[in-house]
Design a protein around this motif. Structure first.
Motif, PDB file in Angstrom:
ATOM      1  N   PRO A 196     -30.144  -0.310   5.805  1.00  0.00           N
ATOM      2  CA  PRO A 196     -29.626   1.063   5.677  1.00  0.00           C
ATOM      3  C   PRO A 196     -29.695   1.840   6.979  1.00  0.00           C
ATOM      4  CG  PRO A 196     -31.774   0.855   4.617  1.00  0.00           C
ATOM      5  CD  PRO A 196     -31.312  -0.538   4.941  1.00  0.00           C
ATOM      6  N   GLU A 197     -30.612   1.445   7.877  1.00  0.00           N
ATOM      7  CA  GLU A 197     -30.720   2.133   9.169  1.00  0.00           C
ATOM      8  C   GLU A 197     -29.482   1.939  10.035  1.00  0.00           C
ATOM      9  OE1 GLU A 197     -33.379  -1.656   9.697  1.00  0.00           O
ATOM     10  OE2 GLU A 197     -32.643  -0.371   8.081  1.00  0.00           O
ATOM     11  N   PHE A 198     -28.654   0.929   9.720  1.00  0.00           N
ATOM     12  CA  PHE A 198     -27.437   0.678  10.495  1.00  0.00           C
ATOM     13  C   PHE A 198     -26.174   1.087   9.736  1.00  0.00           C
ATOM     14  CE2 PHE A 198     -29.914  -2.952  12.627  1.00  0.00           C
ATOM     15  CZ  PHE A 198     -30.328  -2.117  13.673  1.00  0.00           C
ATOM     16  N   ALA A 199     -26.331   1.919   8.718  1.00  0.00           N
ATOM     17  CA  ALA A 199     -25.170   2.309   7.904  1.00  0.00           C
ATOM     18  C   ALA A 199     -24.107   3.014   8.732  1.00  0.00           C
ATOM     19  CB  ALA A 199     -25.619   3.210   6.748  1.00  0.00           C
ATOM     20  N   ILE A 200     -24.539   3.773   9.753  1.00  0.00           N
ATOM     21  CA  ILE A 200     -23.554   4.484  10.590  1.00  0.00           C
ATOM     22  C   ILE A 200     -23.636   4.036  12.048  1.00  0.00           C
ATOM     23  CG2 ILE A 200     -23.359   6.505   9.099  1.00  0.00           C
ATOM     24  CD1 ILE A 200     -25.314   7.905  11.129  1.00  0.00           C
ATOM     25  N   ASN A 201     -24.240   2.900  12.299  1.00  0.00           N
ATOM     26  CA  ASN A 201     -24.257   2.362  13.655  1.00  0.00           C
ATOM     27  C   ASN A 201     -22.845   1.863  13.976  1.00  0.00           C
ATOM     28  OD1 ASN A 201     -24.593   0.988  16.043  1.00  0.00           O
ATOM     29  ND2 ASN A 201     -26.312  -0.255  15.346  1.00  0.00           N
ATOM     30  N   LEU A 202     -22.148   2.543  14.847  1.00  0.00           N
ATOM     31  CA  LEU A 202     -20.751   2.204  15.118  1.00  0.00           C
ATOM     32  C   LEU A 202     -20.593   0.770  15.590  1.00  0.00           C
ATOM     33  CD1 LEU A 202     -19.425   5.459  16.850  1.00  0.00           C
ATOM     34  CD2 LEU A 202     -19.538   4.898  14.414  1.00  0.00           C
ATOM     35  N   LEU A 203     -21.597   0.240  16.285  1.00  0.00           N
ATOM     36  CA  LEU A 203     -21.517  -1.148  16.749  1.00  0.00           C
ATOM     37  C   LEU A 203     -21.662  -2.136  15.601  1.00  0.00           C
ATOM     38  CD1 LEU A 203     -23.642  -0.870  20.017  1.00  0.00           C
ATOM     39  CD2 LEU A 203     -21.148  -1.008  19.820  1.00  0.00           C
ATOM     40  N   ASN A 204     -22.133  -1.673  14.457  1.00  0.00           N
ATOM     41  CA  ASN A 204     -22.280  -2.519  13.271  1.00  0.00           C
ATOM     42  C   ASN A 204     -21.062  -2.416  12.361  1.00  0.00           C
ATOM     43  OD1 ASN A 204     -23.955  -4.289  11.620  1.00  0.00           O
ATOM     44  ND2 ASN A 204     -24.186  -2.563  10.212  1.00  0.00           N
ATOM     45  N   LEU A 205     -20.087  -1.611  12.758  1.00  0.00           N
ATOM     46  CA  LEU A 205     -18.913  -1.347  11.925  1.00  0.00           C
ATOM     47  C   LEU A 205     -17.674  -1.917  12.606  1.00  0.00           C
ATOM     48  CD1 LEU A 205     -19.726   2.348  10.978  1.00  0.00           C
ATOM     49  CD2 LEU A 205     -19.943   0.347   9.505  1.00  0.00           C
ATOM     50  N   VAL A 206     -17.030  -2.868  11.954  1.00  0.00           N
ATOM     51  CA  VAL A 206     -15.849  -3.532  12.514  1.00  0.00           C
ATOM     52  C   VAL A 206     -14.654  -3.311  11.587  1.00  0.00           C
ATOM     53  CG1 VAL A 206     -14.815  -5.763  13.082  1.00  0.00           C
ATOM     54  CG2 VAL A 206     -17.180  -5.287  13.741  1.00  0.00           C
ATOM     55  N   PRO A 207     -13.524  -2.832  12.113  1.00  0.00           N
ATOM     56  CA  PRO A 207     -12.321  -2.734  11.270  1.00  0.00           C
ATOM     57  C   PRO A 207     -11.980  -4.103  10.686  1.00  0.00           C
ATOM     58  CG  PRO A 207     -12.006  -1.591  13.358  1.00  0.00           C
ATOM     59  CD  PRO A 207     -13.280  -2.371  13.495  1.00  0.00           C
ATOM     60  N   ALA A 208     -11.687  -4.128   9.398  1.00  0.00           N
ATOM     61  CA  ALA A 208     -11.412  -5.397   8.717  1.00  0.00           C
ATOM     62  C   ALA A 208     -10.457  -5.157   7.563  1.00  0.00           C
ATOM     63  CB  ALA A 208     -12.716  -6.022   8.203  1.00  0.00           C
ATOM     64  N   CYS A 209      -9.789  -6.228   7.145  1.00  0.00           N
ATOM     65  CA  CYS A 209      -8.928  -6.133   5.968  1.00  0.00           C
ATOM     66  C   CYS A 209      -9.802  -6.108   4.716  1.00  0.00           C
ATOM     67  CB  CYS A 209      -7.941  -7.291   5.916  1.00  0.00           C
ATOM     68  SG  CYS A 209      -8.686  -8.921   5.628  1.00  0.00           S
ATOM     69  N   ASP A 210      -9.247  -5.631   3.616  1.00  0.00           N
ATOM     70  CA  ASP A 210      -9.998  -5.542   2.370  1.00  0.00           C
ATOM     71  C   ASP A 210     -10.517  -6.902   1.933  1.00  0.00           C
ATOM     72  OD1 ASP A 210      -9.484  -2.843   2.267  1.00  0.00           O
ATOM     73  OD2 ASP A 210      -7.771  -3.021   0.917  1.00  0.00           O
ATOM     74  N   TRP A 211      -9.699  -7.946   2.148  1.00  0.00           N
ATOM     75  CA  TRP A 211     -10.062  -9.272   1.665  1.00  0.00           C
ATOM     76  C   TRP A 211     -11.294  -9.799   2.406  1.00  0.00           C
ATOM     77  CZ3 TRP A 211      -5.749 -12.819  -0.439  1.00  0.00           C
ATOM     78  CH2 TRP A 211      -6.318 -13.868  -1.165  1.00  0.00           C
ATOM     79  N   CYS A 212     -11.307  -9.650   3.723  1.00  0.00           N
ATOM     80  CA  CYS A 212     -12.470 -10.122   4.487  1.00  0.00           C
ATOM     81  C   CYS A 212     -13.726  -9.382   4.073  1.00  0.00           C
ATOM     82  CB  CYS A 212     -12.229  -9.951   5.987  1.00  0.00           C
ATOM     83  SG  CYS A 212     -11.299 -11.304   6.742  1.00  0.00           S
TER      84      CYS A 212
END
Length: 286
Positions: free
Chosen positions: A126-142
């Motif tokens: 949960p500490e990385f919920a808004i870590n931008l480096l942990n967030l990658v644009p992806a398709c719904d299926w992936c």
């Protein structure tokens, strides 16, 4: 297939500090965790998102009771769903809607990805919920295929990370088994990859159900190439190999591991298939 993409424009630690600066409720908890939370963001970047040696923070260490720790976990996860006038709403919207991508960087499916995948799942981290480096644009299926799967038996990432992994090189090859007019088609990870990269490419493709999702595309693509070979042979202006090399040059501009680039490169590397396309019987496509 997987493509390397640039890190978010906004600095993840700066965004974290802006978010924490807005916190009015639970100030005691956030005051206790801020230093370690910031340190973990730096560690995440240094380790390129690898969970090895980076277990989730024990939130009970920053809370007075077990119930408070459970509640603050929900609070941290809830930071990912801010109101429009709160941080990091605009930063998340930028990643979702202004990422300038033409295909999902996790699988290669065409179309701008409009969701964000937590590389280390927010339910576990949960500490990385808004870590931008942990967030990658992806398709719904992936995103649906990955769910909360994130590490292998060795404790390392089981998925490629588009911000960090050096994937600007051929990763896998399409294999054709005779008869080449209607071949059995499969894929294999390239043997020239470094050992660690080979392991994660394999687990990544399995984890996103790559072949189950896209095998039909590669089969159809090959049938179109047979038609192209037939037309090229009838015209007689160039060889089939030259035609495929020209097509490959166009497709590789989309990415070295774009699906069509993989197909053309795989054919060019297979002498038996190329001989069939140049000289074999293509009677179904007069």
């Amino acid at each position: 297939m997987v493509a390397k993409i640039s890190k978010p424009e906004d600095d993840s630690v700066d965004v974290l500090n802006l978010v924490l600066g807005e916190r009015v409720k639970y100030k005691r908890f956030y005051g206790r965790i801020t230093q370690d939370l910031t340190g973990r963001y730096h560690q995440y970047d240094a380790q390129k998102g690898c969970p090895s040696g980076m277990p989730p923070l024990v939130l009970r260490n920053y809370a007075d009771t077990d119930n408070e720790a459970d509640a603050r976990k929900k609070s941290l996860i809830g930071l990912y769903d801010p109101a429009e006038n709160k941080y990091p709403y605009s930063e998340l919207e930028k990643l979702r809607k202004k990422n300038k991508l033409l295909a999902c960087p996790l699988c290669g499916e065409l179309g701008r990805p409009r969701t964000l995948d937590h590389c280390l799942p927010k339910t576990t981290y949960p500490e990385f919920a808004i870590n931008l480096l942990n967030l990658v644009p992806a398709c719904d299926w992936c995103q649906g295929e990955k769910l909360t799967d994130y590490k292998n038996d060795a404790g390392k990432r089981s998925f490629l990370h588009p911000y960090y992994d050096e994937v600007d090189r051929p990763l896998y090859t399409i294999k054709l088994e005779a008869p080449y007019l209607t071949p059995i088609i499969s894929y294999e990870i390239r043997n020239d990859l470094p050992a660690d990269l080979k392991v994660v490419v394999s687990s990544h493709l399995i984890g996103i159900s790559f072949w189950e999702r896209f095998k039909e595309y590669f089969e159809s693509s090959y049938q179109n190439i047979i038609r192209m070979a037939s037309d090229t042979r009838v015209a007689g202006a160039v060889t089939v190999k030259t035609a495929i090399q020209s097509a490959y040059s166009l497709q590789i501009a989309k990415g070295i591991n774009s699906w069509d680039a993989v197909v053309y490169r795989s054919l060019l590397d297979d002498d038996a298939v190329m001989d069939f396309l140049q000289s074999g019987e293509l009677s179904e496509f007069p």
